[in-house]
Design an enzyme around this catalytic site. Structure first.
Site, PDB file in Angstrom:
ATOM      1  N   GLU A  19      10.192   8.398   3.388  1.00 57.12           N
ATOM      2  CA  GLU A  19       9.491   9.445   3.449  1.00 57.12           C
ATOM      3  C   GLU A  19      10.008  10.337   4.727  1.00 57.12           C
ATOM      4  OE1 GLU A  19       5.036   8.149   3.427  1.00 57.12           O
ATOM      5  OE2 GLU A  19       5.305   9.090   1.489  1.00 57.12           O
ATOM      6  N   CYS A  76       0.310   1.769  10.795  1.00 57.09           N
ATOM      7  CA  CYS A  76       1.015   0.989   9.862  1.00 57.09           C
ATOM      8  C   CYS A  76       2.079   0.393  10.808  1.00 57.09           C
ATOM      9  CB  CYS A  76       1.551   1.687   8.644  1.00 57.09           C
ATOM     10  SG  CYS A  76       2.188   2.832   8.824  1.00 57.09           S
ATOM     11  N   SER A 118      -7.708   7.055  -0.568  1.00 61.13           N
ATOM     12  CA  SER A 118      -8.511   5.967  -0.400  1.00 61.13           C
ATOM     13  C   SER A 118      -9.975   6.395  -0.628  1.00 61.13           C
ATOM     14  CB  SER A 118      -8.413   5.205   1.133  1.00 61.13           C
ATOM     15  OG  SER A 118      -9.292   4.359   1.210  1.00 61.13           O
ATOM     16  N   ALA A 131      -3.492   5.447   1.851  1.00 66.12           N
ATOM     17  CA  ALA A 131      -4.342   4.635   2.588  1.00 66.12           C
ATOM     18  C   ALA A 131      -5.475   5.532   3.380  1.00 66.12           C
ATOM     19  CB  ALA A 131      -3.675   3.876   3.709  1.00 66.12           C
ATOM     20  N   GLU A 138       5.210   2.524   0.952  1.00 70.20           N
ATOM     21  CA  GLU A 138       5.223   2.609   2.497  1.00 70.20           C
ATOM     22  C   GLU A 138       3.948   1.555   2.881  1.00 70.20           C
ATOM     23  OE1 GLU A 138       6.721   4.018   4.513  1.00 70.20           O
ATOM     24  OE2 GLU A 138       7.865   5.512   3.686  1.00 70.20           O
ATOM     25  N   ASN A 181      -5.947   5.639   6.826  1.00 71.74           N
ATOM     26  CA  ASN A 181      -5.757   5.827   8.248  1.00 71.74           C
ATOM     27  C   ASN A 181      -5.265   7.288   8.703  1.00 71.74           C
ATOM     28  OD1 ASN A 181      -3.336   5.433   7.112  1.00 71.74           O
ATOM     29  ND2 ASN A 181      -2.814   4.253   8.856  1.00 71.74           N
ATOM     30  N   VAL A 219       0.653  -4.578   1.682  1.00 70.24           N
ATOM     31  CA  VAL A 219       1.771  -5.280   0.920  1.00 70.24           C
ATOM     32  C   VAL A 219       1.414  -5.792  -0.362  1.00 70.24           C
ATOM     33  CG1 VAL A 219       3.401  -7.069   0.981  1.00 70.24           C
ATOM     34  CG2 VAL A 219       3.095  -5.688   2.945  1.00 70.24           C
ATOM     35  N   LYS A 253      -4.462  10.238  -5.278  1.00 70.18           N
ATOM     36  CA  LYS A 253      -5.703   9.618  -5.153  1.00 70.18           C
ATOM     37  C   LYS A 253      -5.794   9.100  -3.719  1.00 70.18           C
ATOM     38  CE  LYS A 253      -6.840   5.450  -5.325  1.00 70.18           C
ATOM     39  NZ  LYS A 253      -7.788   5.367  -4.347  1.00 70.18           N
TER      40      LYS A 253
END
Ligand code: NDP
Length: 484
Positions: free
Chosen positions: A458, A284, A178, A151, A250, A153, A230, A176
């Site tokens: 994690e 998150c 975001s 992601a 996650e 953030n 999600v 990869k």
């Protein structure tokens, strides 16, 4: 352009470009200016990255854990030495204030490299005596090629939280990031090579969701670790299931934070600030449903507003600035849309509620009170600086309401009643819980969600089980008995 990398992708130890890939513009969220131009991976780039990871894996796994660990710990040292430069890059990629990025991004990535580098030498199977001389031993084996998808953030942190345990176990990775924040993972890949990682052990390719999807469905891939929403998690999990691949998911949350009458209000307000406005709310595990017991509601709201007045907005590169922009115009508009819904559905706006009039994508820290359980802002993940304050009277009532959500990422309680704190935590349906604090995620502790918020964990020693598998070897010391 000051932040233009040498090329878009990092494969087999080198920067690689393919200008046929769709354009990716990297924008500094504080000003809207383009700071780098990259290209999404073409099928040829995806192929090159997967081949590179596949070819490098056996030799990497054949090194001793001590050797692999030494490389990860060296990479950790390099990241710490370059923390400021990496933080400047992260601030430009994400818009997060330099005050935050210098303490929460490259440093957190370095912690993961150091921790899993330290564990690498002690990853073993076990010996299981069976009586009569027979025994079993287990061999802990790498899974093979792992895919990491991030992601936007915490791009450096996510690249390391996935890469470090994967590499410690002898896997190789194609990561990869975001497409919104593609720059810092390239630096992680560069640093790993500098630290001695063989070519192809950690590759980074850029791209939109379609690139992630093509990685997930490739038969060479043994495991997928995703940090994302999600809806994306559902798609990625389904695609991975098709190939019976291991997964770590996650995903998002709408976590509760419960503040009882007997709590230390100053600490509870600090927790609510950290759990709603750090990284402009783009975390998150944020505790975005703040349940405050009726007796202290007005005192809590008053103190919260006083404290928020000290949030300093401005150029994220200014070390005094403590509140930055949202990561993108799109994320800002999503957040402003939720704020309008909060107003329209009858929540009482007690702080903020507007876009900040300056360049970039700034939204005021926003607090709604008198929020009820069915309001959209209390049910959906916003991923922006919007706190919902809900009233409650009894412990039983708040426990049921706190758990009444499809998510289960995190949950927190503020109280000075020791037994109540543990009772509440035992009742939470969430993977990561806090007592009298919020949103800390040290590498030593497992992190992850239950319910729709995720699968697997994690960090901590548990992450090792998600990046390795056991081979069982039965050894007979006796004759073989057969029935006929
Ligand atoms: P998204 O789910 O939109 O994207 C996550 C990543 O998946 C991106 O790299 C994205 O690429 C990629 N992707 C999208 N579609 C597919 C697909 N079909 N197959 C494979 N990969 C795909 O999340 P955001 O980037 O918007 O991040 C915000 C979300 O992440 C929030 O819900 C937040 O709660 C969650 N999150 C969870 C954390 C946790 O640890 N539990 C930590 C941080 C965030 P692209 O961006 O190019 O579309």
């Amino acid at each position: 352009m000051k932040f233009q990398p040498r090329a878009s992708h990092f494969i087999d130890g080198e920067y690689v470009e393919d200008t046929n890939g769709a354009a990716i513009e990297v924008i500094y969220p504080a000003t809207g200016e383009v700071i780098a131009r990259l290209h999404s991976a073409t099928p040829a780039i995806v192929e090159q990255a997967l081949n590179s990871a596949k070819n490098a894996q056996a030799a990497w796994a054949a090194l001793s854990g001590t050797e692999r660990g030494r490389i990860l710990r060296r990479a950790s040292d390099i990241m710490r030495e370059r923390n400021y430069d990496l933080s400047v890059l992260e601030t430009h990629d994400t818009g997060k204030p330099i005050q935050e990025t210098t303490v929460a991004d490259a440093t957190s990535g370095a912690d993961a490299l150091e921790y899993f580098g330290g564990l690498a030498a002690s990853l073993t199977g076990e010996h299981i005596p069976l009586g009569g001389g027979d025994f079993v031993y287990t061999i802990r084996e790498a899974l093979g090629v792992c895919v990491g998808i991030g992601a936007w953030n915490y791009p450096t942190q996510i690249a390391c939280w996935k890469g470090a345990p994967a590499l410690a176990c002898g896997n190789t990775m194609v990561f990869k990031p975001s497409e919104t924040t593609p720059l810092s993972a390239l630096k992680v890949a560069e640093i790993l090579v500098e630290a001695g990682a063989p070519k192809g052990v950690y590759n980074v390719i850029q791209g939109y969701g379609d690139v992630g999807a093509s990685l997930v469905s490739d038969p060479r891939v043994a495991k997928v670790s995703l940090t994302g929403s999600v809806p994306t998690g559902r798609k990625v999990y389904a695609a991975a299931a098709d190939g019976m691949k291991h997964v770590t998911m996650e995903l998002g949350g709408k976590s509760p934070m419960i503040v009882f009458d007997d709590a230390d209000i100053e600490n509870a307000v600090s927790g609510a600030i950290l759990g709603n406005f750090y990284s402009s709310g783009q975390v998150c595990s944020n505790g975005t449903r703040v349940f405050v017991q009726k007796g202290i509601k007005e005192a809590f709201l008053k103190r919260l507003s006083e404290r928020l007045a000290h949030a300093k907005t401005g150029d994220p590169m200014d070390e005094d600035v403590s509140f930055g922009p949202m990561v993108s115009e799109n994320q800002m508009n999503i957040t402003l849309g939720y704020i309008e819904k909060g107003k329209a559905e009858g929540a009482r706006l007690v702080y903020g509620g507007e876009r900040i009039e300056r360049d970039g994508y700034f939204v005021q820290p926003t607090v709604f009170a008198d929020v009820t359980d069915n309001m959209t802002i209390a049910r959906e993940e916003i991923f922006g600086p919007v706190m919902s304050v809900l009233d409650f009277e009894t412990e039983e009532e708040v426990m049921a309401r706190a758990n009444d959500t499809e998510f289960g990422l995190a949950a927190g309680v503020f109280t000075n009643d020791l037994t109540r704190a543990h009772r509440i935590v035992a009742g939470f349906e969430a993977g990561t819980c806090y007592i009298n604090t919020y949103n800390l995620a040290p590498v030593e502790a497992p992190f992850g969600g239950s319910k729709m918020s995720g699968v697997g964990r994690e960090n901590s020693k548990l992450a090792i089980n998600h990046f390795s598998e056991m081979k069982t070897v039965y050894v007979s010391m006796n004759d073989v008995e057969a029935p006929y």
